[in-house]
Motif scaffolding. Structure first.
Motif, PDB file in Angstrom:
ATOM      1  N   ILE A  61      -3.536  -5.450  11.194  1.00 19.62           N
ATOM      2  CA  ILE A  61      -3.892  -6.770  11.720  1.00 19.62           C
ATOM      3  C   ILE A  61      -3.128  -7.008  13.007  1.00 19.62           C
ATOM      4  CG2 ILE A  61      -3.978  -9.240  11.267  1.00 19.62           C
ATOM      5  CD1 ILE A  61      -3.913  -8.613   8.281  1.00 19.62           C
ATOM      6  N   GLU A  62      -3.875  -7.289  14.060  1.00 21.06           N
ATOM      7  CA  GLU A  62      -3.255  -7.544  15.361  1.00 21.06           C
ATOM      8  C   GLU A  62      -3.952  -8.719  16.029  1.00 21.06           C
ATOM      9  OE1 GLU A  62      -2.163  -5.120  19.469  1.00 21.06           O
ATOM     10  OE2 GLU A  62      -2.671  -4.017  17.645  1.00 21.06           O
ATOM     11  N   ASN A  63      -3.179  -9.763  16.320  1.00 20.35           N
ATOM     12  CA  ASN A  63      -3.718 -10.952  16.977  1.00 20.35           C
ATOM     13  C   ASN A  63      -4.916 -11.527  16.220  1.00 20.35           C
ATOM     14  OD1 ASN A  63      -3.367 -12.798  19.120  1.00 20.35           O
ATOM     15  ND2 ASN A  63      -5.104 -11.926  20.210  1.00 20.35           N
ATOM     16  N   GLY A  64      -4.847 -11.462  14.896  1.00 19.69           N
ATOM     17  CA  GLY A  64      -5.897 -12.012  14.052  1.00 19.69           C
ATOM     18  C   GLY A  64      -7.038 -11.072  13.747  1.00 19.69           C
ATOM     19  N   ILE A  65      -7.115  -9.949  14.478  1.00 23.15           N
ATOM     20  CA  ILE A  65      -8.221  -8.995  14.314  1.00 23.15           C
ATOM     21  C   ILE A  65      -7.843  -7.933  13.287  1.00 23.15           C
ATOM     22  CG2 ILE A  65      -9.675  -7.294  15.485  1.00 23.15           C
ATOM     23  CD1 ILE A  65      -9.074  -8.861  18.105  1.00 23.15           C
ATOM     24  N   ILE A  66      -8.768  -7.657  12.367  1.00 25.82           N
ATOM     25  CA  ILE A  66      -8.516  -6.701  11.288  1.00 25.82           C
ATOM     26  C   ILE A  66      -9.116  -5.350  11.631  1.00 25.82           C
ATOM     27  CG2 ILE A  66      -9.077  -6.119   8.885  1.00 25.82           C
ATOM     28  CD1 ILE A  66      -8.639  -9.723  10.011  1.00 25.82           C
ATOM     29  N   GLY A  67      -8.284  -4.304  11.542  1.00 27.69           N
ATOM     30  CA  GLY A  67      -8.751  -2.939  11.747  1.00 27.69           C
ATOM     31  C   GLY A  67      -8.678  -2.167  10.445  1.00 27.69           C
ATOM     32  N   TYR A  68      -9.744  -1.505  10.098  1.00 27.27           N
ATOM     33  CA  TYR A  68      -9.819  -0.796   8.813  1.00 27.27           C
ATOM     34  C   TYR A  68      -9.156   0.584   8.884  1.00 27.27           C
ATOM     35  CZ  TYR A  68     -13.154  -4.380   7.348  1.00 27.27           C
ATOM     36  OH  TYR A  68     -13.746  -5.577   7.023  1.00 27.27           O
ATOM     37  N   SER A  69      -8.638   1.012   7.749  1.00 30.24           N
ATOM     38  CA  SER A  69      -8.098   2.361   7.599  1.00 30.24           C
ATOM     39  C   SER A  69      -9.231   3.375   7.663  1.00 30.24           C
ATOM     40  CB  SER A  69      -7.371   2.457   6.248  1.00 30.24           C
ATOM     41  OG  SER A  69      -7.147   3.802   5.886  1.00 30.24           O
ATOM     42  N   ASN A  70      -8.897   4.625   7.985  1.00 29.59           N
ATOM     43  CA  ASN A  70      -9.894   5.696   7.966  1.00 29.59           C
ATOM     44  C   ASN A  70     -10.185   6.186   6.547  1.00 29.59           C
ATOM     45  OD1 ASN A  70     -10.259   5.818  10.778  1.00 29.59           O
ATOM     46  ND2 ASN A  70      -8.417   7.065  11.016  1.00 29.59           N
ATOM     47  N   LEU A  71      -9.343   5.780   5.598  1.00 30.91           N
ATOM     48  CA  LEU A  71      -9.524   6.219   4.209  1.00 30.91           C
ATOM     49  C   LEU A  71     -10.656   5.450   3.540  1.00 30.91           C
ATOM     50  CD1 LEU A  71      -5.766   6.382   3.119  1.00 30.91           C
ATOM     51  CD2 LEU A  71      -7.227   8.266   3.899  1.00 30.91           C
ATOM     52  N   ASN A  72     -11.213   6.023   2.494  1.00 25.31           N
ATOM     53  CA  ASN A  72     -12.274   5.359   1.748  1.00 25.31           C
ATOM     54  C   ASN A  72     -11.708   4.295   0.813  1.00 25.31           C
ATOM     55  OD1 ASN A  72     -14.465   6.751   2.891  1.00 25.31           O
ATOM     56  ND2 ASN A  72     -14.118   8.522   1.568  1.00 25.31           N
ATOM     57  N   GLY A  73     -12.600   3.627   0.087  1.00 26.68           N
ATOM     58  CA  GLY A  73     -12.182   2.546  -0.788  1.00 26.68           C
ATOM     59  C   GLY A  73     -11.633   1.398   0.031  1.00 26.68           C
ATOM     60  N   THR A  74     -10.530   0.820  -0.418  1.00 25.50           N
ATOM     61  CA  THR A  74      -9.885  -0.243   0.352  1.00 25.50           C
ATOM     62  C   THR A  74      -9.070   0.325   1.509  1.00 25.50           C
ATOM     63  OG1 THR A  74      -7.903  -0.259  -1.050  1.00 25.50           O
ATOM     64  CG2 THR A  74      -9.714  -1.741  -1.682  1.00 25.50           C
ATOM     65  N   GLY A  75      -8.819   1.644   1.486  1.00 25.11           N
ATOM     66  CA  GLY A  75      -8.066   2.286   2.551  1.00 25.11           C
ATOM     67  C   GLY A  75      -6.563   2.284   2.355  1.00 25.11           C
ATOM     68  N   VAL A  76      -6.114   1.975   1.129  1.00 30.58           N
ATOM     69  CA  VAL A  76      -4.686   1.826   0.847  1.00 30.58           C
ATOM     70  C   VAL A  76      -4.046   3.134   0.416  1.00 30.58           C
ATOM     71  CG1 VAL A  76      -3.108   0.858  -0.899  1.00 30.58           C
ATOM     72  CG2 VAL A  76      -4.719  -0.620   0.280  1.00 30.58           C
ATOM     73  N   VAL A  77      -2.817   3.327   0.854  1.00 32.30           N
ATOM     74  CA  VAL A  77      -1.964   4.377   0.287  1.00 32.30           C
ATOM     75  C   VAL A  77      -0.557   3.806   0.170  1.00 32.30           C
ATOM     76  CG1 VAL A  77      -1.476   5.397   2.574  1.00 32.30           C
ATOM     77  CG2 VAL A  77      -1.170   6.771   0.503  1.00 32.30           C
ATOM     78  N   LEU A  78       0.071   4.007  -0.978  1.00 31.72           N
ATOM     79  CA  LEU A  78       1.443   3.520  -1.164  1.00 31.72           C
ATOM     80  C   LEU A  78       2.409   4.348  -0.347  1.00 31.72           C
ATOM     81  CD1 LEU A  78       1.603   2.845  -5.029  1.00 31.72           C
ATOM     82  CD2 LEU A  78       1.316   1.173  -3.200  1.00 31.72           C
ATOM     83  N   LYS A  79       3.434   3.694   0.216  1.00 28.56           N
ATOM     84  CA  LYS A  79       4.436   4.407   0.996  1.00 28.56           C
ATOM     85  C   LYS A  79       5.361   5.181   0.068  1.00 28.56           C
ATOM     86  CE  LYS A  79       4.435   1.165   4.882  1.00 28.56           C
ATOM     87  NZ  LYS A  79       5.215   0.186   5.673  1.00 28.56           N
TER      88      LYS A  79
END
Length: 336
Positions: free
Chosen positions: A318-336
């Motif tokens: 999220i930058e300046n209110g704009i949402i950019g999606y991950s390249n991953l499928n699903g929700t695009g989440v990966v735990l650190k």
């Protein structure tokens, strides 16, 4: 399918205060579901207002572990319907589970969630950034710390109008006001007049959740639109909000996940209500799930992870209110 439950303590950058509480650390529960070489992730945070703790959510999920792990090929809607009877007293746990299953389902299909739902992401709304209650000087400092196109300002103090006037001196951004049930009827109507002059877009949940007569008065007489939050928890509440609010703010944790949230959004649209999805103070696990609902929304409040001193996951940016999606499928989440 394998169920893995993780617990985290999310540290905030600043003490976060609303009309009824202040927090520095937010306990969070992460559900991970593994199957076929893929993992799906879901999140729900503790919440004293709704009497929800991480230990309670964990206990409720462990009680149906066998049922959860026996699932394999059901659609998210079928899976939600199967587990709902066992978790209907704990919608937060149901949310984390539904989110994880929906994420996993999309990943196994090789699609991002918004692709699975066939949503067009070209005209997504911007997210606001929240300024919690503090001294006027500190609220101004918090706003200056992160220039943003839309701010949600938490109110419910004896200095509410003075706060907004002071903030307005430093930005031309859109303001949204959230009183978190902290105002009365006359206070709301009077504040609305002053706040409209200060460039406020709408008011969120000014009155107590169950004050339906008061909401009706506000709906008829407020010079600003009013959005329901605490008055709109589960699916049955959407119709109650008709002719009492101009829109509804749907929280995934409160309604039981992405699956019922999508139904609530469609119901709201049919009633002519504005649609909004909001977040709790949560990590990018929960925030990234919200991001895939954006094409269906008029407004969104998904800044929870921006309020953390350290995130536990990577997902949407999220930058300046704009949402950019991950390249991953699903929700695009990966735990650190």
């Amino acid at each position: 399918m394998e169920l893995i439950i993780k617990e985290y303590e999310l540290q905030l950058k600043h003490t976060f205060t609303i009309s009824r509480e202040s927090i520095d650390i937010q306990p969070s529960l992460i559900v991970q579901l593994k199957s076929g070489g893929c993992s799906g992730y879901g999140e729900a945070t503790s919440n004293p207002y709704y009497n929800i703790s991480v230990s309670m959510m964990k206990q409720d999920l462990e009680a149906i572990r066998t049922l959860i792990e026996s699932a394999e090929d059901e659609t998210p809607e079928e899976f939600w319907a199967k587990v709902y009877p066992y978790l209907k007293q704990d919608m937060f746990a149901l949310c984390a589970l539904d989110m994880a299953y929906t994420d996993l389902y999309a990943r196994k299909k090789g699609q991002k969630l918004h692709e699975l739902w066939d949503y067009n992401i070209e005209k997504n709304p911007l997210t606001n950034y929240t300024i919690g209650i503090d001294s006027i000087d500190k609220m101004v400092d918090k706003m200056k710390e992160l220039p943003w196109p839309i701010y949600k300002i938490k109110l419910g103090t004896s200095e509410d109008i003075a706060i907004v006037k002071a903030l307005r001196e430093h930005t031309d951004a859109v303001f949204r006001i959230d009183a978190n049930c902290g105002w009365g009827i006359e206070e709301t109507l009077n504040n609305a007049v002053e706040l409209k002059k200060l460039g406020v877009e709408f008011l969120e949940q000014p009155l107590k959740a169950d004050d339906w007569k008061g909401h009706e008065i506000i709906f008829k007489h407020s010079v600003l639109p009013v959005i329901a939050d605490e008055s709109c928890i589960v699916e049955q509440d959407v119709s109650k909000c008709y002719n009492h609010f101009h829109g509804v703010n749907i929280k995934l944790v409160k309604c039981g996940g992405l699956t019922p949230a999508r139904r609530m959004i469609q119901q709201a649209k049919k009633l002519g209500l504005k649609t909004m999805v909001g977040c709790m103070t949560e990590s990018s696990v929960g925030i990234s799930a919200i991001a895939h609902l954006l094409p269906e929304l008029d407004y969104v409040d998904m800044d929870g992870a921006l309020l953390l001193s350290e995130d536990i996951a990577n997902g949407v940016q999220i930058e300046n209110g704009i949402i950019g999606y991950s390249n991953l499928n699903g929700t695009g989440v990966v735990l650190k």
